[in-house]
Design a protein around this motif. Structure first.
Motif, PDB file in Angstrom:
ATOM      1  N   TRP A  57      45.638  42.279  35.686  1.00  0.00           N
ATOM      2  CA  TRP A  57      45.844  41.080  36.500  1.00  0.00           C
ATOM      3  C   TRP A  57      46.131  41.428  37.951  1.00  0.00           C
ATOM      4  CZ3 TRP A  57      49.698  38.890  39.492  1.00  0.00           C
ATOM      5  CH2 TRP A  57      49.528  37.550  39.834  1.00  0.00           C
ATOM      6  N   GLN A  93      43.056  42.521  39.701  1.00  0.00           N
ATOM      7  CA  GLN A  93      42.199  41.365  39.962  1.00  0.00           C
ATOM      8  C   GLN A  93      42.661  40.622  41.216  1.00  0.00           C
ATOM      9  OE1 GLN A  93      42.482  39.177  36.293  1.00  0.00           O
ATOM     10  NE2 GLN A  93      41.226  40.646  35.148  1.00  0.00           N
ATOM     11  N   GLN A 118      41.530  42.563  44.237  1.00  0.00           N
ATOM     12  CA  GLN A 118      40.118  42.351  44.555  1.00  0.00           C
ATOM     13  C   GLN A 118      39.890  40.988  45.199  1.00  0.00           C
ATOM     14  OE1 GLN A 118      37.755  44.903  44.279  1.00  0.00           O
ATOM     15  NE2 GLN A 118      39.751  45.874  44.030  1.00  0.00           N
TER      16      GLN A 118
END
Length: 415
Positions: free
Chosen positions: A128, A131, A134
């Protein structure tokens, strides 16, 4: 503890993906030509700009950003917002809330290294935290490609358990020792270096669609004059704070070869004089931007503390002029919620504008904090303060993205 913290962060900080917006909407009442600052306003030539920067070997775009923010500050200030491309009032995603109302994105995007450097970020696709890294990266690139400025704060978690950054959630031992422990020679100094390595890796990975490294403004240890963060003034001496600031800059610049950063010194609003502001200042060789965060002085909706807030920004503006730095109002805002928060009818166009402009203050930029699902600092269409915010954006010195010049293009010296 961390599970509880994450539940709060998921509400307040989670980033969501969205596609690029359509072309900017035209507004007949905004300036048709982007502002251009006279070089005569700046006490150094564009070709000399790098000699006044923390990193004289910075990338051309970073040098251009430094010079152009300084030049713009004499006539305008760029309006920005934290997480503008990823955090929305009432979770109404898509274009930024500022663009929903004004037809223009903010000129500056605020982001955070918090999730990027989290202990649980293992850089795996299903993680998580990775993510979120990103998504932050994609928004930073999107902002640069649009012509926006990128600025990063860092809610760095304390180094003993890596869970929190607010001292209210720390033990007495953690509060008193966290900062000292990451100083050179401290028990957590290597841990801190690893976090800086992650910051460097992320910064160096940022490339725009033009193939150039994306400049970012980095403001570590923000609001350090207060005691609610573990890097606050209650937990270190001025000399210890200066030592760690200088180490941070030197390690990023000299050891890790980060060349696309400007460095920002941004206390909260506890000071009233230059002497107090400079108590923990690490020196001109380690600072590009001098700023201030201030929520408390703008909160009184009767405007009774406006002159005080303006005077504190005047200190910042004067120091920036004396030392060839950029001045900025690095965080502010008044949180309005659907539960009946009082908001002065002229809060943006009068109260806040006076803070930003009285006494001939020169600021490169100002930044509102982010909009949340249940409250906002920047109104959306139909929300309380929307019409007044529009008046604020049409003020002489205020510029959003639509009115910005190319801040990544260094002008030629006027001869």
């Amino acid at each position: 503890m961390k599970k509880f913290l994450l539940s709060v962060l998921l509400v307040n900080f989670i980033l969501v993906s969205c596609s690029k917006d359509e072309d900017f909407l035209e507004d007949p009442e905004t300036n048709s030509e982007p502002p251009v600052a006279e070089q005569s306003d700046v006490r150094f030539l564009p070709s000399e700009a790098n000699s006044y920067m923390v990193d004289p070997s910075a990338t051309p775009e970073t040098v251009a950003l430094f010079y152009n923010l300084k030049a713009l500050s004499y006539n305008n200030y760029i309006v920005g917002q934290q997480d503008a491309l990823s955090s929305f009032y009432q979770n109404n995603s898509g274009m930024s809330d500022m663009k929903k109302l004004t037809g223009s994105d903010p000129g500056l995007l605020g982001s955070d290294f918090m999730f990027i450097t989290d202990d649980e970020n293992n850089e795996q696709p299903n993680n998580w935290f990775y993510q979120q890294e990103q998504l932050i990266k994609s928004k930073t690139i999107e902002a640069y490609d649009k012509g926006m400025v990128n600025i990063f704060c860092w809610h760095l978690r304390e180094p003993f358990e890596g869970e929190v950054f607010y001292t209210s959630e720390m033990t007495a031992t953690q509060k008193q020792n966290a900062f000292k422990s990451i100083l050179p020679g401290g028990e957590n100094h290597e841990y801190y270096k690893q976090k800086l390595q992650k910051v460097a890796s992320f910064a160096k990975s940022l490339t725009g669609s033009d193939g150039n490294a994306i400049p970012i403004i980095f403001r570590p240890f923000h609001e350090f004059d207060m005691d609610f963060f573990w890097w606050g003034a209650a937990y270190s001496t001025p000399e210890e704070f200066k030592e760690l600031w200088r180490f941070t800059v030197e390690y990023l610049r000299d050891d890790l070869s980060v060349t696309n950063m400007l460095y920002t010194f941004s206390p909260d609003n506890s000071y009233t004089t230059k002497t107090a502001y400079l108590e923990r200042y690490p020196g001109d060789a380690y600072v590009d931007v001098v700023g201030m965060d201030n929520y408390g002085d703008v909160a009184a909706q009767n405007g009774s503390l406006i002159a005080r807030a303006n005077q504190k920004l005047k200190v910042v503006s004067d120091l920036a002029e004396e030392r060839n730095k950029i001045a900025a109002f690095t965080e502010t805002g008044y949180f309005v919620s659907a539960s009946g928060t009082e908001l002065a009818s002229d809060f943006y166009s009068n109260n806040l504008y006076k803070v930003l402009t009285d006494q001939d203050i020169n600021l490169g930029f100002m930044m509102f904090w982010q909009n949340y699902s249940d409250s906002y600092t920047v109104p959306v269409p139909g929300a309380k303060g929307a019409d007044d915010f529009m008046l604020f954006t049409k003020k002489e010195k205020t510029i959003l993205l639509n009115d910005m010049p190319d801040v990544y293009d260094l002008p030629q010296d006027n001869t």
